[in-house]
Design a protein around this motif. Sequence first.
Motif, PDB file in Angstrom:
ATOM      1  N   ASP A 156       0.832  -1.203   0.000  1.00 41.84           N
ATOM      2  CA  ASP A 156       0.000   0.000   0.000  1.00 41.84           C
ATOM      3  C   ASP A 156       0.865   1.251   0.000  1.00 41.84           C
ATOM      4  O   ASP A 156       1.890   1.323   0.693  1.00 41.84           O
ATOM      5  N   LYS A 158       0.492   5.582   0.202  1.00 42.58           N
ATOM      6  CA  LYS A 158      -0.322   6.780   0.444  1.00 42.58           C
ATOM      7  C   LYS A 158       0.375   7.960  -0.232  1.00 42.58           C
ATOM      8  O   LYS A 158       1.550   8.221   0.016  1.00 42.58           O
ATOM      9  N   ASP A 173      -4.812   6.811  -2.470  1.00 44.90           N
ATOM     10  CA  ASP A 173      -4.330   5.448  -2.253  1.00 44.90           C
ATOM     11  C   ASP A 173      -3.806   4.852  -3.549  1.00 44.90           C
ATOM     12  O   ASP A 173      -4.378   5.049  -4.626  1.00 44.90           O
ATOM     13  N   ARG A 175      -0.918   1.355  -5.016  1.00 49.12           N
ATOM     14  CA  ARG A 175      -0.180   0.136  -4.678  1.00 49.12           C
ATOM     15  C   ARG A 175       1.068   0.036  -5.554  1.00 49.12           C
ATOM     16  O   ARG A 175       1.101   0.561  -6.667  1.00 49.12           O
TER      17      ARG A 175
END
Length: 228
Positions: A156, A158, A173, A175
């Motif tokens: 993940d 941010k 968000d 990945r």
Amino acid sequence: MEPTNNIELYEELDEVLSRSPIKAVEHAGTWFAVIFIVIICCFWKVQYNERLHLPAVFNGVNAVPDSIRGIVGTHIQSLVTADRQIVEKGAVLFITDRKDTVTASKSGMIYFERPLNTGMQVPDALLCQIVPQTGMAEGVIRAQAADINHVPVGADVKLIFDHYPEDDWGYVDARVDFVSPGDNSGEYLLYIKVPLPVKTSRQKEVHFYPGMKAAASIVTATRKLFVF
């Protein structure tokens, strides 16, 4: 009658004394259960993420931008659009002194490759691009080998984009999509993608353009502990 009352009093006292240890044990068990429950309630599980903080740069999109060139030797008489403005297909971008009208062939955000001003002569070069706000924005994060060991594909991320403060806009968000060795020794590249249009956690839209930068916070591990 007085002796009789004393006998009755002694009998009642004896009965109370004989029962008190049992009651004490029952009360002790109750209090033990209450204290145990309180202690358990005072312990709660804390889960937190360890993060790696690195800069990210978004260089393009998987949709093909529209490149805009003008007629060499002409001058810009009227500049209708501004840098990083959202335009619709067919919108007028600028008009030359020969009354040539340059329009957008697709919808997107106009991104000036060079400063454009009224009266300037059109050079033999790319003037601007129209960057589609659909598809996927592609970014890269540079990391050292010591850090990359803790960043798996799918981690993940941010993102807080430059000029879009988190307090007002929120975050985005993403990945880690792919990891590869970089050009420099000991350096790795983390590739990330963000769907367009870019929507933040506060449901606000960020207008994407090539070269856009963001502060990336990557989850490297999830830890669990108990706190009293």
